[in-house]
Design an enzyme around this catalytic site. Structure first.
Site, PDB file in Angstrom:
ATOM      1  N   GLU A   1      -0.798  -5.774   8.146  1.00 49.64           N
ATOM      2  CA  GLU A   1      -1.030  -7.145   7.698  1.00 49.64           C
ATOM      3  C   GLU A   1       0.348  -7.762   7.517  1.00 49.64           C
ATOM      4  OE1 GLU A   1      -3.958  -7.889   4.669  1.00 49.64           O
ATOM      5  OE2 GLU A   1      -2.907  -9.689   3.985  1.00 49.64           O
TER       6      GLU A   1
ATOM      7  N   ASN B   1     -10.209 -13.091  -0.437  1.00 50.46           N
ATOM      8  CA  ASN B   1      -9.727 -12.314  -1.580  1.00 50.46           C
ATOM      9  C   ASN B   1     -10.277 -12.967  -2.852  1.00 50.46           C
ATOM     10  OD1 ASN B   1      -8.165 -11.578  -3.819  1.00 50.46           O
ATOM     11  ND2 ASN B   1      -6.562 -10.783  -2.469  1.00 50.46           N
TER      12      ASN B   1
ATOM     13  N   HIS C   1      -1.231 -14.053   2.635  1.00 51.48           N
ATOM     14  CA  HIS C   1      -0.421 -14.403   1.473  1.00 51.48           C
ATOM     15  C   HIS C   1       0.049 -15.855   1.540  1.00 51.48           C
ATOM     16  CE1 HIS C   1       1.806 -13.904  -2.149  1.00 51.48           C
ATOM     17  NE2 HIS C   1       1.247 -12.728  -2.273  1.00 51.48           N
ATOM     18  N   GLY C   2      -0.425 -16.620   0.576  1.00 50.90           N
ATOM     19  CA  GLY C   2       0.025 -18.004   0.443  1.00 50.90           C
ATOM     20  C   GLY C   2      -0.586 -18.981   1.435  1.00 50.90           C
TER      21      GLY C   2
ATOM     22  N   GLY D   1      -6.846 -15.886  -0.518  1.00 50.60           N
ATOM     23  CA  GLY D   1      -7.440 -15.794  -1.840  1.00 50.60           C
ATOM     24  C   GLY D   1      -7.174 -16.990  -2.728  1.00 50.60           C
ATOM     25  N   HIS D   2      -5.936 -17.088  -3.233  1.00 49.32           N
ATOM     26  CA  HIS D   2      -5.636 -18.032  -4.309  1.00 49.32           C
ATOM     27  C   HIS D   2      -6.024 -19.464  -3.956  1.00 49.32           C
ATOM     28  CE1 HIS D   2      -3.062 -20.478  -6.994  1.00 49.32           C
ATOM     29  NE2 HIS D   2      -3.376 -19.537  -7.870  1.00 49.32           N
TER      30      HIS D   2
ATOM     31  N   GLU E   1      -7.184  -3.671  -1.477  1.00 51.65           N
ATOM     32  CA  GLU E   1      -5.710  -3.692  -1.504  1.00 51.65           C
ATOM     33  C   GLU E   1      -5.247  -2.834  -2.654  1.00 51.65           C
ATOM     34  OE1 GLU E   1      -3.961  -7.470  -2.249  1.00 51.65           O
ATOM     35  OE2 GLU E   1      -4.924  -8.316  -0.498  1.00 51.65           O
TER      36      GLU E   1
ATOM     37  N   ARG F   1      -5.182  -6.485 -13.998  1.00 48.91           N
ATOM     38  CA  ARG F   1      -5.121  -7.830 -14.591  1.00 48.91           C
ATOM     39  C   ARG F   1      -6.275  -8.719 -14.121  1.00 48.91           C
ATOM     40  NH1 ARG F   1       0.121 -10.300 -11.485  1.00 48.91           N
ATOM     41  NH2 ARG F   1       1.099  -8.489 -12.425  1.00 48.91           N
ATOM     42  N   HIS F   2      -6.878  -8.390 -12.993  1.00 50.95           N
ATOM     43  CA  HIS F   2      -8.043  -9.201 -12.583  1.00 50.95           C
ATOM     44  C   HIS F   2      -9.229  -8.305 -12.212  1.00 50.95           C
ATOM     45  CE1 HIS F   2      -5.829  -8.652  -8.858  1.00 50.95           C
ATOM     46  NE2 HIS F   2      -5.010  -9.669  -9.047  1.00 50.95           N
TER      47      HIS F   2
ATOM     48  N   THR G   1       2.515 -11.964  -8.107  1.00 49.20           N
ATOM     49  CA  THR G   1       1.655 -11.571  -7.004  1.00 49.20           C
ATOM     50  C   THR G   1       2.488 -10.650  -6.120  1.00 49.20           C
ATOM     51  OG1 THR G   1       0.309 -12.386  -5.166  1.00 49.20           O
ATOM     52  CG2 THR G   1       2.284 -13.653  -5.670  1.00 49.20           C
ATOM     53  N   THR G   2       1.875 -10.098  -5.064  1.00 49.11           N
ATOM     54  CA  THR G   2       2.608  -9.135  -4.237  1.00 49.11           C
ATOM     55  C   THR G   2       3.848  -9.778  -3.630  1.00 49.11           C
ATOM     56  OG1 THR G   2       0.396  -8.382  -3.640  1.00 49.11           O
ATOM     57  CG2 THR G   2       2.252  -7.346  -2.502  1.00 49.11           C
TER      58      THR G   2
ATOM     59  N   ASP H   1     -10.013 -11.877  -5.987  1.00 52.16           N
ATOM     60  CA  ASP H   1      -9.339 -11.451  -7.230  1.00 52.16           C
ATOM     61  C   ASP H   1      -9.353 -12.532  -8.301  1.00 52.16           C
ATOM     62  OD1 ASP H   1      -8.563  -9.105  -6.034  1.00 52.16           O
ATOM     63  OD2 ASP H   1      -6.502  -9.744  -5.658  1.00 52.16           O
ATOM     64  N   HIS H   2      -9.089 -13.772  -7.898  1.00 45.41           N
ATOM     65  CA  HIS H   2      -8.858 -14.797  -8.922  1.00 45.41           C
ATOM     66  C   HIS H   2     -10.143 -15.344  -9.532  1.00 45.41           C
ATOM     67  CE1 HIS H   2      -4.714 -14.183  -8.537  1.00 45.41           C
ATOM     68  NE2 HIS H   2      -4.709 -14.472  -7.251  1.00 45.41           N
TER      69      HIS H   2
ATOM     70  N   ARG I   1      -5.213  -3.666  -9.124  1.00 48.82           N
ATOM     71  CA  ARG I   1      -3.828  -3.455  -9.563  1.00 48.82           C
ATOM     72  C   ARG I   1      -3.763  -2.382 -10.634  1.00 48.82           C
ATOM     73  NH1 ARG I   1      -0.139  -7.707  -8.103  1.00 48.82           N
ATOM     74  NH2 ARG I   1       1.226  -6.635  -9.559  1.00 48.82           N
TER      75      ARG I   1
ATOM     76  N   ARG J   1     -10.718 -14.830 -20.507  1.00 43.30           N
ATOM     77  CA  ARG J   1     -11.530 -14.951 -21.730  1.00 43.30           C
ATOM     78  C   ARG J   1     -12.317 -13.684 -22.039  1.00 43.30           C
ATOM     79  NH1 ARG J   1     -13.491 -19.895 -23.705  1.00 43.30           N
ATOM     80  NH2 ARG J   1     -11.765 -21.348 -23.791  1.00 43.30           N
TER      81      ARG J   1
ATOM     82  N   HIS K   1      -7.854  -6.634  -4.894  1.00 37.01           N
ATOM     83  CA  HIS K   1      -6.644  -5.856  -5.174  1.00 37.01           C
ATOM     84  C   HIS K   1      -6.833  -5.213  -6.538  1.00 37.01           C
ATOM     85  CE1 HIS K   1      -1.923  -5.909  -5.394  1.00 37.01           C
ATOM     86  NE2 HIS K   1      -2.433  -4.731  -5.690  1.00 37.01           N
TER      87      HIS K   1
HETATM   88  N1  PXP Z   1      -3.061 -10.113   1.532  1.00 40.60           N
HETATM   89  C1  PXP Z   1      -2.395  -9.317   0.663  1.00 40.60           C
HETATM   90  C2  PXP Z   1      -1.940  -7.981   1.151  1.00 40.60           C
HETATM   91  C3  PXP Z   1      -2.156  -9.723  -0.667  1.00 40.60           C
HETATM   92  O1  PXP Z   1      -1.489  -8.906  -1.507  1.00 40.60           O
HETATM   93  C4  PXP Z   1      -2.682 -10.959  -1.085  1.00 40.60           C
HETATM   94  C5  PXP Z   1      -2.532 -11.352  -2.526  1.00 40.60           C
HETATM   95  O2  PXP Z   1      -3.272 -10.501  -3.338  1.00 40.60           O
HETATM   96  C6  PXP Z   1      -3.387 -11.736  -0.159  1.00 40.60           C
HETATM   97  C7  PXP Z   1      -3.532 -11.310   1.151  1.00 40.60           C
HETATM   98  C8  PXP Z   1      -3.974 -13.061  -0.531  1.00 40.60           C
HETATM   99  O3  PXP Z   1      -2.926 -13.932  -0.862  1.00 40.60           O
HETATM  100  P1  PXP Z   1      -3.255 -15.355  -1.484  1.00 40.60           P
HETATM  101  O4  PXP Z   1      -3.986 -15.109  -2.768  1.00 40.60           O
HETATM  102  O5  PXP Z   1      -1.900 -15.964  -1.679  1.00 40.60           O
HETATM  103  O6  PXP Z   1      -4.101 -16.090  -0.486  1.00 40.60           O
END
Ligand code: PXP
Length: 238
Positions: free
Chosen positions: A151, A7, A190-191, A212-213, A70, A49-50, A100-101, A9-10, A45, A18, A43
């Protein structure tokens, strides 16, 4: 083989902080591909935001890796997805103020709305996944809707410790077993980070981990030395 969807996104979060043109998520996507990742997740959104619409269009056009979009089940984003035709869509709950979600979709409570979107996506040839908590009622509802993938939301496990983490991991394992028995393919996300990965690897029947993060955070540290060396070299002149 367990697959990795990155992911990105970040990467866009850094850029949007910026409003610069860098870092470009497409550059990150190519590095993910070169490192062996199996797919890319973004994602889009509602508050943008990203990741921005143009990022998603460019990712689709560049065809770097299979693209998983997503998104919340909102008419504007559903239209965007049907037009764009990513390889996969993962429907997530989305609240504007959340960091976050938070939590999974209430599939059981939103069947009619989800069914309409699922049907549109399937007619457009998009594989659909539903992001849900490891709750038997939600897993059964996902199966009744005819989604090919779920998921599992791993956040509760990833954010807890000790006995609570054991309990959450057990729910994920039982959820994955049930989903598999019902013929669903199972992703998780997630996480997830290197520290909690050993527990995640105990969950049976997993197809893809979407991470992702922690990966973007790690990339900042792994890349810091090279970035500083590069700047010092440039400052030293030709
Ligand atoms: N899967 C889904 C459905 C999510 O919403 C997210 C966060 O956008 C992720 C995976 C990735 O989560 P993380 O950034 O915490 O790794």
């Amino acid at each position: 083989m367990l697959r990795l969807g990155v992911n990105i996104d970040h990467v866009a979060t850094l850029r949007e902080a910026r409003k610069t043109t860098y870092p470009d998520p497409l550059d990150a996507a190519r590095l993910c591909r070169d490192a062996g990742a199996h797919g890319l997740t973004v994602h889009l959104r509602e508050d943008r935001r990203h990741i921005q619409d143009d990022d998603v269009r460019r990712l689709k056009q560049a065809d770097i890796l299979p693209l998983n979009l997503e998104m919340g089940n909102h008419p504007e984003i559903v239209d965007f997805a049907v037009q764009l035709r990513p390889d996969e869509v993962c429907l997530v709950p989305e609240k504007r103020a959340e960091l976050t979600t938070e939590g999974g979709l209430d599939v059981a409570g939103q069947k009619a709305g989800l069914q309409a979107t699922l049907t549109r996506m399937q007619h457009a040839g998009i594989v659909v996944s539903l992001f849900i908590d490891p709750d038997p009622a939600q897993i059964e509802a996902a199966s009744e809707l005819g989604a090919p993938y779920i998921e599992l939301h791993t956040g509760s496990y990833c954010d807890s410790f000790g006995v609570a983490a054991d309990h959450e991991l057990d729910r994920l394992k039982r959820g994955a077993e049930l989903a598999h028995r019902l013929g669903l393919k199972v992703n998780a996300g997630h996480g997830i980070h290197l520290g909690n990965l050993p527990g995640i690897l105990q969950i049976p029947h997993l197809d893809t981990l979407n991470i992702g993060h922690s990966l973007v955070a790690r990339a900042v540290l792994v890349g810091m030395r090279a970035a500083v060396e590069e700047m010092l070299q440039a400052m030293a002149g030709p």
